[in-house]
Design a protein around this motif. Structure first.
Motif, PDB file in Angstrom:
ATOM      1  N   GLY A 104     -23.618  34.004 -41.597  1.00 30.36           N
ATOM      2  CA  GLY A 104     -23.130  35.254 -41.021  1.00 30.36           C
ATOM      3  C   GLY A 104     -23.634  36.472 -41.772  1.00 30.36           C
ATOM      4  O   GLY A 104     -23.959  37.502 -41.160  1.00 30.36           O
ATOM      5  N   ASN A 155     -25.595  39.732 -40.443  1.00 32.06           N
ATOM      6  CA  ASN A 155     -25.119  41.092 -40.710  1.00 32.06           C
ATOM      7  C   ASN A 155     -26.210  41.957 -41.346  1.00 32.06           C
ATOM      8  O   ASN A 155     -26.395  43.111 -40.952  1.00 32.06           O
ATOM      9  N   THR A 204     -24.893  42.952 -37.390  1.00 31.35           N
ATOM     10  CA  THR A 204     -23.621  42.450 -36.886  1.00 31.35           C
ATOM     11  C   THR A 204     -22.523  42.692 -37.918  1.00 31.35           C
ATOM     12  O   THR A 204     -22.781  43.143 -39.034  1.00 31.35           O
ATOM     13  N   TRP A 216     -18.523  41.055 -39.334  1.00 34.67           N
ATOM     14  CA  TRP A 216     -17.576  39.940 -39.309  1.00 34.67           C
ATOM     15  C   TRP A 216     -16.353  40.276 -38.469  1.00 34.67           C
ATOM     16  O   TRP A 216     -15.880  41.415 -38.469  1.00 34.67           O
ATOM     17  N   VAL A 246     -19.530  36.555 -36.152  1.00 35.68           N
ATOM     18  CA  VAL A 246     -20.207  37.846 -36.300  1.00 35.68           C
ATOM     19  C   VAL A 246     -20.555  38.343 -34.899  1.00 35.68           C
ATOM     20  O   VAL A 246     -20.818  37.556 -33.990  1.00 35.68           O
TER      21      VAL A 246
END
Length: 180
Positions: free
Chosen positions: A91, A95, A100, A102, A120
């Motif tokens: 994730g 990001n 993206t 969380w 995400v």
């Protein structure tokens, strides 16, 4: 569903309220802190040099394949540091390279096990940039649940048409579109 059933809120307001609740809550904060705290030991145990690059996803994929015999094994050991930090790492790469963020349901439904897991998603401010071509979902922002991604690579090409490549963690990054 009628506006009456939603208390007069439109789809945008509902999606925004849900996104905010999933973005800032004690469950998510605790999970993220736990994985960050575990990372140094996880990195040491698994060869060091984990740099959150897109290329490192190939290495993560190999690590997962090496340590889990299949989906059932992964699910049986889902709450171990190996699996949880692998999910967090995946994730974090999304990001850092695709912008993206969380999310985690602050109040997961017992009847829906995936609501317990982090994911995400593209930031809410970009909701208008992602439309569901079928017109079913109001919020069609790309999102990934890292555990699901790990499960997909463990399934491999079994049952896939020859013209569809086997899933890979790095290929998922393309889901966000060319401008990501």
């Amino acid at each position: 569903m009628s506006d009456e059933a939603w208390g007069g809120e439109d789809e945008h307001a509902i999606a925004e309220r849900i996104d905010k609740a999933h973005a800032d809550n004690p469950r998510l904060t605790a999970w993220l802190a736990e994985q960050r705290d575990r990372f140094d030991e996880w990195e040491r145990r698994h060869g060091g040099g984990w740099d959150f690059s897109e290329r490192s996803l190939d290495r993560l994929e190999a690590l997962v394949r090496e340590h889990f015999t299949g989906v059932d094994d992964l699910l049986a050991r889902e709450h171990t540091p190996l699996a949880q930090v692998a999910c967090w790492y995946l994730g974090e790469v999304h990001n850092r390279h695709r912008g993206t963020q969380w999310r985690m349901d602050p109040d997961p439904a017992v009847t829906h096990p995936w609501s317990e897991r982090p994911y995400v998603i593209v930031p809410f401010e970009e909701i208008g940039n992602h439309r569901d071509e079928e017109g079913i979902d109001y919020d069609a922002r790309p999102q990934h649940a890292p555990l699901s991604s790990l499960m997909n690579i463990l399934r491999g090409p079994v049952g896939r048409p020859a013209d569809r490549p086997a899933p890979s963690l790095r290929a998922e990054l393309d889901d966000y579109g060319p401008d990501a």
